[in-house]
Design a protein around this motif. Structure first.
Motif, PDB file in Angstrom:
ATOM      1  N   GLN A 140      12.182 -10.726  -8.600  1.00 16.26           N
ATOM      2  CA  GLN A 140      12.205  -9.540  -8.612  1.00 16.26           C
ATOM      3  C   GLN A 140      13.530  -9.017  -9.092  1.00 16.26           C
ATOM      4  O   GLN A 140      13.584  -7.802  -9.582  1.00 16.26           O
ATOM      5  CB  GLN A 140      12.270  -9.019  -6.993  1.00 16.26           C
ATOM      6  N   ARG A 141      14.540  -9.630  -9.198  1.00 16.04           N
ATOM      7  CA  ARG A 141      15.779  -9.201  -9.694  1.00 16.04           C
ATOM      8  C   ARG A 141      15.864  -9.008 -11.117  1.00 16.04           C
ATOM      9  O   ARG A 141      16.304  -8.200 -11.844  1.00 16.04           O
ATOM     10  CB  ARG A 141      17.231 -10.036  -9.236  1.00 16.04           C
ATOM     11  N   VAL A 142      15.033  -9.955 -11.926  1.00 17.69           N
ATOM     12  CA  VAL A 142      14.931  -9.915 -13.231  1.00 17.69           C
ATOM     13  C   VAL A 142      13.826  -8.749 -13.713  1.00 17.69           C
ATOM     14  O   VAL A 142      14.304  -8.100 -14.438  1.00 17.69           O
ATOM     15  CB  VAL A 142      14.084 -11.375 -13.687  1.00 17.69           C
ATOM     16  N   ALA A 143      13.107  -8.334 -12.699  1.00 16.15           N
ATOM     17  CA  ALA A 143      12.451  -7.228 -13.164  1.00 16.15           C
ATOM     18  C   ALA A 143      12.938  -5.855 -12.904  1.00 16.15           C
ATOM     19  O   ALA A 143      12.914  -4.991 -13.641  1.00 16.15           O
ATOM     20  CB  ALA A 143      11.000  -7.164 -11.951  1.00 16.15           C
ATOM     21  N   ILE A 144      13.936  -5.873 -12.007  1.00 13.80           N
ATOM     22  CA  ILE A 144      14.899  -4.842 -11.848  1.00 13.80           C
ATOM     23  C   ILE A 144      15.818  -4.896 -13.132  1.00 13.80           C
ATOM     24  O   ILE A 144      15.917  -3.673 -13.459  1.00 13.80           O
ATOM     25  CB  ILE A 144      15.623  -4.808 -10.671  1.00 13.80           C
ATOM     26  N   GLY A 145      16.314  -5.882 -13.478  1.00 16.45           N
ATOM     27  CA  GLY A 145      17.106  -5.921 -14.530  1.00 16.45           C
ATOM     28  C   GLY A 145      16.434  -5.365 -15.820  1.00 16.45           C
ATOM     29  O   GLY A 145      17.108  -4.617 -16.523  1.00 16.45           O
ATOM     30  N   ARG A 146      15.165  -5.674 -16.059  1.00 17.57           N
ATOM     31  CA  ARG A 146      14.371  -5.275 -17.231  1.00 17.57           C
ATOM     32  C   ARG A 146      14.233  -3.962 -17.353  1.00 17.57           C
ATOM     33  O   ARG A 146      14.414  -2.990 -18.284  1.00 17.57           O
ATOM     34  CB  ARG A 146      12.982  -5.966 -17.051  1.00 17.57           C
ATOM     35  N   ALA A 147      14.245  -3.439 -15.922  1.00 15.87           N
ATOM     36  CA  ALA A 147      14.167  -1.796 -15.704  1.00 15.87           C
ATOM     37  C   ALA A 147      15.787  -1.087 -16.230  1.00 15.87           C
ATOM     38  O   ALA A 147      15.747  -0.146 -17.044  1.00 15.87           O
ATOM     39  CB  ALA A 147      13.907  -1.520 -14.389  1.00 15.87           C
ATOM     40  N   ILE A 148      16.753  -1.804 -15.796  1.00 15.06           N
ATOM     41  CA  ILE A 148      17.917  -1.336 -15.877  1.00 15.06           C
ATOM     42  C   ILE A 148      18.171  -1.171 -17.440  1.00 15.06           C
ATOM     43  O   ILE A 148      19.021  -0.460 -18.035  1.00 15.06           O
ATOM     44  CB  ILE A 148      18.976  -2.212 -15.329  1.00 15.06           C
ATOM     45  N   VAL A 149      17.992  -2.454 -18.171  1.00 17.07           N
ATOM     46  CA  VAL A 149      18.467  -2.307 -19.661  1.00 17.07           C
ATOM     47  C   VAL A 149      17.803  -1.218 -20.448  1.00 17.07           C
ATOM     48  O   VAL A 149      18.418  -0.864 -21.279  1.00 17.07           O
ATOM     49  CB  VAL A 149      18.206  -3.393 -20.422  1.00 17.07           C
ATOM     50  N   ARG A 150      16.766  -0.526 -19.937  1.00 19.27           N
ATOM     51  CA  ARG A 150      16.237   0.504 -20.604  1.00 19.27           C
ATOM     52  C   ARG A 150      17.120   1.791 -20.505  1.00 19.27           C
ATOM     53  O   ARG A 150      16.651   2.678 -21.179  1.00 19.27           O
ATOM     54  CB  ARG A 150      14.783   0.804 -20.234  1.00 19.27           C
ATOM     55  N   ASN A 151      18.038   2.020 -19.521  1.00 17.62           N
ATOM     56  CA  ASN A 151      18.607   3.056 -19.216  1.00 17.62           C
ATOM     57  C   ASN A 151      17.729   4.398 -19.005  1.00 17.62           C
ATOM     58  O   ASN A 151      18.069   5.291 -19.743  1.00 17.62           O
ATOM     59  CB  ASN A 151      19.712   3.185 -20.225  1.00 17.62           C
ATOM     60  N   PRO A 152      16.593   4.211 -18.261  1.00 17.09           N
ATOM     61  CA  PRO A 152      15.740   5.197 -18.013  1.00 17.09           C
ATOM     62  C   PRO A 152      16.264   6.487 -17.198  1.00 17.09           C
ATOM     63  O   PRO A 152      17.410   6.423 -16.562  1.00 17.09           O
ATOM     64  CB  PRO A 152      14.534   4.732 -17.196  1.00 17.09           C
ATOM     65  N   LYS A 153      15.574   7.693 -17.437  1.00 21.56           N
ATOM     66  CA  LYS A 153      15.997   8.786 -16.779  1.00 21.56           C
ATOM     67  C   LYS A 153      15.547   8.695 -15.155  1.00 21.56           C
ATOM     68  O   LYS A 153      16.057   8.979 -14.107  1.00 21.56           O
ATOM     69  CB  LYS A 153      15.355  10.192 -17.300  1.00 21.56           C
ATOM     70  N   LEU A 154      14.498   8.059 -14.877  1.00 25.90           N
ATOM     71  CA  LEU A 154      13.902   7.661 -13.870  1.00 25.90           C
ATOM     72  C   LEU A 154      13.370   6.256 -13.413  1.00 25.90           C
ATOM     73  O   LEU A 154      13.024   5.664 -14.302  1.00 25.90           O
ATOM     74  CB  LEU A 154      12.640   8.439 -13.446  1.00 25.90           C
ATOM     75  N   PHE A 155      13.934   5.668 -12.136  1.00 26.98           N
ATOM     76  CA  PHE A 155      13.671   4.302 -11.801  1.00 26.98           C
ATOM     77  C   PHE A 155      12.262   4.718 -11.054  1.00 26.98           C
ATOM     78  O   PHE A 155      12.375   5.332 -10.019  1.00 26.98           O
ATOM     79  CB  PHE A 155      14.829   3.542 -11.320  1.00 26.98           C
ATOM     80  N   LEU A 156      11.159   4.085 -11.252  1.00 26.16           N
ATOM     81  CA  LEU A 156      10.079   3.983 -10.221  1.00 26.16           C
ATOM     82  C   LEU A 156       9.755   2.497  -9.732  1.00 26.16           C
ATOM     83  O   LEU A 156       9.665   1.790 -10.534  1.00 26.16           O
ATOM     84  CB  LEU A 156       8.958   4.326 -11.198  1.00 26.16           C
ATOM     85  N   PHE A 157       9.736   2.394  -8.353  1.00 33.47           N
ATOM     86  CA  PHE A 157       9.675   1.218  -7.816  1.00 33.47           C
ATOM     87  C   PHE A 157       8.368   1.393  -6.921  1.00 33.47           C
ATOM     88  O   PHE A 157       8.041   2.120  -6.133  1.00 33.47           O
ATOM     89  CB  PHE A 157      10.793   0.814  -6.680  1.00 33.47           C
ATOM     90  N   ASP A 158       7.406   0.331  -6.919  1.00 36.26           N
ATOM     91  CA  ASP A 158       6.068   0.369  -6.290  1.00 36.26           C
ATOM     92  C   ASP A 158       6.102  -0.814  -5.347  1.00 36.26           C
ATOM     93  O   ASP A 158       5.672  -1.834  -5.837  1.00 36.26           O
ATOM     94  CB  ASP A 158       4.859   0.186  -7.338  1.00 36.26           C
ATOM     95  N   GLU A 159       6.543  -0.590  -4.230  1.00 34.59           N
ATOM     96  CA  GLU A 159       6.477  -1.616  -3.066  1.00 34.59           C
ATOM     97  C   GLU A 159       7.049  -3.000  -3.733  1.00 34.59           C
ATOM     98  O   GLU A 159       6.488  -4.019  -3.592  1.00 34.59           O
ATOM     99  CB  GLU A 159       5.256  -1.892  -2.599  1.00 34.59           C
ATOM    100  N   PRO A 160       8.424  -2.852  -4.345  1.00 33.96           N
ATOM    101  CA  PRO A 160       9.137  -3.930  -4.927  1.00 33.96           C
ATOM    102  C   PRO A 160       9.308  -5.119  -3.957  1.00 33.96           C
ATOM    103  O   PRO A 160       9.568  -6.129  -4.378  1.00 33.96           O
ATOM    104  CB  PRO A 160      10.190  -3.601  -5.489  1.00 33.96           C
ATOM    105  N   LEU A 161       9.358  -4.897  -2.639  1.00 36.73           N
ATOM    106  CA  LEU A 161       9.892  -5.927  -1.483  1.00 36.73           C
ATOM    107  C   LEU A 161       8.580  -6.616  -0.888  1.00 36.73           C
ATOM    108  O   LEU A 161       8.879  -7.586  -0.248  1.00 36.73           O
ATOM    109  CB  LEU A 161      10.974  -5.537  -0.675  1.00 36.73           C
TER     110      LEU A 161
END
Length: 333
Positions: A140-161
């Protein structure tokens, strides 16, 4: 910047209307959580924001610009899914950098962004491992890291835990909270778990049957619920609801009192009852009492108490913490 505006969002699947006119303003840098029971429309709403579903009507604006006709890849968003969605043949480093590689970013930029995200998430020693060699929390941390590197305007989390065990959920929740503070990014997060919502969000959007029941800070919703649904959804154990006529109360249909706002005494009190069950949780003791006046109620006591089934106790609610609801379930002032 990463503000979000939803204007009268409606979504139907055939004759079934799933979203029934959602309005919402999310400020830049805010952490907003959609919470509600299964089938309330929270994941569908997130997918409309992401562009993975088209709204039947209404507008989605990011940074004030309509994006309804903009494909997901062009909206400046990054999404973290419940299922991780990692490529099994790639190691953690390549999974995190793949989106940038596909976008044609320079190799050194990709390397630098992955390194920054990896350090932030404590993944440095796992970068050469493939998903099968990682724990659920690490994936899950890798998936979050994949989102971080894109430097997006919005982070969207769909029941990540939801796929993690209890201990990992707590640890990953802390990591997400820390991440939000460090990135100062706008995050929209979907969960059915009110504990996640209460501990992470700046504001919570409570959804029910495709409609917004209430929007507010966690403590606004806890202290000032707008109706029976919100009052019963926020708080654990859930609020006790008692028919007002049982207690001779006028001007309300239902009375509500939270378990933590009830005291018990073996000698005297407002409602005499018998203990049906006791839950010893260490920090708390949860009592289930069958009372003569109020019916079955739950009381939450701080610390350890040696009560047992069949004990006779008297329960007394804190009068200033009793909520009053009318016949339609709305709070009576």
């Amino acid at each position: 910047m990463g503000s979000l505006t939803l204007e009268n969002i409606r979504k139907s699947f055939g004759s079934v209307e799933v979203l029934k006119g959602i309005d919402l303003d999310v400020r830049d840098g805010e952490f907003v959580i959609f919470v509600g029971p299964s089938g309330c429309g929270k994941s569908t709403l997130l997918r409309v924001i992401a562009g993975l579903e088209d709204a039947t009507s209404g507008k989605v604006l990011i940074d004030g610009q309509p994006v309804d006709n903009v494909p997901p890849a062009k909206r400046g968003i990054a999404m973290v899914f419940q299922s991780y969605a990692l490529y099994p043949h790639l190691n953690a480093r390549d999974n995190m950098g793949l989106g940038l590689k596909q976008a044609g970013r320079p190799r050194e930029e990709i390397k630098a962004r992955v390194a920054t995200a990896s350090k932030m998430l404590g993944l440095d020693e796992y970068l050469d491992r493939r998903p099968a060699e990682l724990s659920g929390g690490q994936r899950q941390r890798v998936a979050i890291g994949r989102a971080i590197v894109r430097n997006p305007k919005l982070f969207l989390f769909d029941e990540p835990l939801s796929n993690l065990d209890a201990a990992l959920r707590v640890n990953t929740r802390l990591e997400i909270a820390k991440l939000h503070r460090e990135l100062k990014a706008t995050m929209i997060y979907v969960t059915h778990d009110q504990v996640e919502a209460m501990t992470l969000a700046n504001r919570i959007v409570i959804l029910n049957a495709g409609r917004v029941e209430q929007i507010g800070t966690p403590m606004d919703l806890y202290n000032r619920p707008a109706n029976l649904f919100v009052a019963g959804f926020i708080g654990s154990p859930k609020m006790n609801f008692i028919e007002a006529e049982r207690l001779g109360e006028s001007g309300a249909s239902t009375l509500g009192v939270r378990p933590e706002h009830i005291t018990v005494d073996p000698a005297s009190g407002d409602w005499k009852g018998i203990v049906l069950h006791v839950e010893h949780l260490g920090a708390d003791t949860i009592l289930y009492l069958d009372t003569e006046k109020a019916g079955l109620i739950t009381a939450r006591l701080f610390g350890e108490h040696q009560f047992a089934p069949d004990d006779i106790l008297f329960a007394t609610p804190q009068r200033q913490r009793i909520y009053r609801f009318d016949s339609e379930g709305k709070v009576v002032a």
